[in-house]
Write a protein that holds these residues in place. Sequence first.
Motif, PDB file in Angstrom:
ATOM      1  N   ILE A   7       4.050   4.109  -7.565  1.00 12.86           N
ATOM      2  CA  ILE A   7       4.932   3.279  -8.503  1.00 12.86           C
ATOM      3  C   ILE A   7       4.340   2.982  -9.826  1.00 12.86           C
ATOM      4  CG2 ILE A   7       3.933   1.446  -7.509  1.00 12.86           C
ATOM      5  CD1 ILE A   7       7.478   1.275  -7.592  1.00 12.86           C
ATOM      6  N   ASP A   8       3.071   2.776  -9.868  1.00 11.42           N
ATOM      7  CA  ASP A   8       2.419   2.655 -11.366  1.00 11.42           C
ATOM      8  C   ASP A   8       2.730   3.769 -12.161  1.00 11.42           C
ATOM      9  OD1 ASP A   8       1.961  -0.055 -10.317  1.00 11.42           O
ATOM     10  OD2 ASP A   8      -0.514   0.729 -10.057  1.00 11.42           O
ATOM     11  N   TYR A   9       2.308   5.094 -11.698  1.00  8.62           N
ATOM     12  CA  TYR A   9       2.462   6.089 -12.623  1.00  8.62           C
ATOM     13  C   TYR A   9       4.064   6.255 -12.966  1.00  8.62           C
ATOM     14  CZ  TYR A   9       3.559  11.184 -13.410  1.00  8.62           C
ATOM     15  OH  TYR A   9       4.085  12.254 -13.874  1.00  8.62           O
ATOM     16  N   TYR A  10       4.923   6.013 -12.169  1.00 11.32           N
ATOM     17  CA  TYR A  10       6.323   6.237 -12.549  1.00 11.32           C
ATOM     18  C   TYR A  10       6.961   5.042 -13.617  1.00 11.32           C
ATOM     19  CZ  TYR A  10       6.876   9.602  -8.623  1.00 11.32           C
ATOM     20  OH  TYR A  10       6.873  10.867  -8.086  1.00 11.32           O
ATOM     21  N   LEU A  11       6.419   4.013 -13.276  1.00  6.73           N
ATOM     22  CA  LEU A  11       6.907   2.704 -14.189  1.00  6.73           C
ATOM     23  C   LEU A  11       6.223   3.008 -15.468  1.00  6.73           C
ATOM     24  CD1 LEU A  11       6.522  -0.148 -11.588  1.00  6.73           C
ATOM     25  CD2 LEU A  11       8.689   0.995 -12.608  1.00  6.73           C
ATOM     26  N   GLU A  12       5.207   3.741 -15.809  1.00  5.76           N
ATOM     27  CA  GLU A  12       4.623   3.819 -17.182  1.00  5.76           C
ATOM     28  C   GLU A  12       5.347   4.892 -18.001  1.00  5.76           C
ATOM     29  OE1 GLU A  12       0.552   4.841 -16.697  1.00  5.76           O
ATOM     30  OE2 GLU A  12      -0.020   2.875 -15.651  1.00  5.76           O
ATOM     31  N   LYS A  13       5.926   5.739 -17.202  1.00  4.45           N
ATOM     32  CA  LYS A  13       6.898   6.892 -17.931  1.00  4.45           C
ATOM     33  C   LYS A  13       8.152   6.157 -18.731  1.00  4.45           C
ATOM     34  CE  LYS A  13       6.465  10.906 -14.813  1.00  4.45           C
ATOM     35  NZ  LYS A  13       7.087  11.856 -14.548  1.00  4.45           N
ATOM     36  N   ASP A  14       8.457   6.822 -19.942  1.00  2.10           N
ATOM     37  CA  ASP A  14       9.595   6.394 -20.588  1.00  2.10           C
ATOM     38  C   ASP A  14      10.913   6.991 -20.147  1.00  2.10           C
ATOM     39  OD1 ASP A  14      11.004   5.261 -22.549  1.00  2.10           O
ATOM     40  OD2 ASP A  14      10.834   7.010 -24.088  1.00  2.10           O
ATOM     41  N   ALA A  15      11.157   6.279 -18.890  1.00  5.61           N
ATOM     42  CA  ALA A  15      12.534   6.708 -18.305  1.00  5.61           C
ATOM     43  C   ALA A  15      13.177   5.605 -17.612  1.00  5.61           C
ATOM     44  CB  ALA A  15      11.947   7.607 -17.264  1.00  5.61           C
ATOM     45  N   ASP A  66       0.913  -1.276   0.130  1.00  6.55           N
ATOM     46  CA  ASP A  66      -0.012   0.300   0.147  1.00  6.55           C
ATOM     47  C   ASP A  66       1.056   1.365   0.059  1.00  6.55           C
ATOM     48  OD1 ASP A  66      -2.298  -1.451   0.059  1.00  6.55           O
ATOM     49  OD2 ASP A  66      -2.796  -1.519   1.903  1.00  6.55           O
ATOM     50  N   GLN A  67       1.934   1.184   0.779  1.00  8.06           N
ATOM     51  CA  GLN A  67       2.964   2.278   0.649  1.00  8.06           C
ATOM     52  C   GLN A  67       3.606   2.584  -0.491  1.00  8.06           C
ATOM     53  OE1 GLN A  67       5.468   0.967   4.064  1.00  8.06           O
ATOM     54  NE2 GLN A  67       4.770   2.708   5.375  1.00  8.06           N
ATOM     55  N   LEU A  68       3.827   1.507  -1.334  1.00 12.76           N
ATOM     56  CA  LEU A  68       4.469   1.350  -2.634  1.00 12.76           C
ATOM     57  C   LEU A  68       3.181   2.267  -3.791  1.00 12.76           C
ATOM     58  CD1 LEU A  68       7.141   0.921  -3.789  1.00 12.76           C
ATOM     59  CD2 LEU A  68       6.066  -1.300  -4.421  1.00 12.76           C
ATOM     60  N   ILE A  69       2.075   1.635  -3.582  1.00 11.96           N
ATOM     61  CA  ILE A  69       1.152   2.352  -4.298  1.00 11.96           C
ATOM     62  C   ILE A  69       0.940   3.772  -4.062  1.00 11.96           C
ATOM     63  CG2 ILE A  69      -1.395   2.144  -4.963  1.00 11.96           C
ATOM     64  CD1 ILE A  69      -1.121  -0.848  -4.589  1.00 11.96           C
ATOM     65  N   ASP A  70       0.985   3.995  -2.829  1.00 19.69           N
ATOM     66  CA  ASP A  70       0.844   5.613  -2.595  1.00 19.69           C
ATOM     67  C   ASP A  70       1.660   6.538  -2.893  1.00 19.69           C
ATOM     68  OD1 ASP A  70      -1.445   4.972  -0.804  1.00 19.69           O
ATOM     69  OD2 ASP A  70      -0.313   4.734   0.874  1.00 19.69           O
ATOM     70  N   ILE A  71       3.086   5.891  -3.103  1.00 15.82           N
ATOM     71  CA  ILE A  71       4.043   6.766  -3.769  1.00 15.82           C
ATOM     72  C   ILE A  71       3.973   6.697  -5.464  1.00 15.82           C
ATOM     73  CG2 ILE A  71       5.753   6.578  -1.909  1.00 15.82           C
ATOM     74  CD1 ILE A  71       7.403   4.998  -3.907  1.00 15.82           C
TER      75      ILE A  71
END
Length: 137
Positions: free
Chosen positions: A90-98, A83-88
């Motif tokens: 993680i899904d949003y960041y992993l979708e970025k082209d970075a 839950d803490q990982l979701i709160d930061i």
Amino acid sequence: MEITYTLNEIDTVAKKLLENLESKVILFNAPMGAGKTTLIKSICKQLGVVNEVTSPTFSLVNEYKGTFTDVIHFDLYRLETYDQLIDIGIDYYLEKDAFCLIEWPELSISFLSDYQYIKIEILGLDARKLILEKVVK
């Protein structure tokens, strides 16, 4: 791939790593003080990041703009639950082209489908051994 190196060779190691990567998601496993953040700073330098690269120990995530690509640097040491990982976000960041560089990655593995795993072993005061593995689920 395995590399034994000293701190003086860190930029060469970062360059060689980047030449051998097959994924933009890189997990770093090493004991405290092994040089994870030092290696990440050098990787960021190789990717054209000009801003200061610092450990996101308290912010958990730092984003950097690079000349060649953006970099997202995670330090998940203080997280204890998914839950803490979701709160930061993680899904949003992993979708970025970075590039996503993740220290203390244990909690994040279930969110990943393609990544490479770097293990750093302490061989002595200034010597390290790096092992790069490819993992695809």
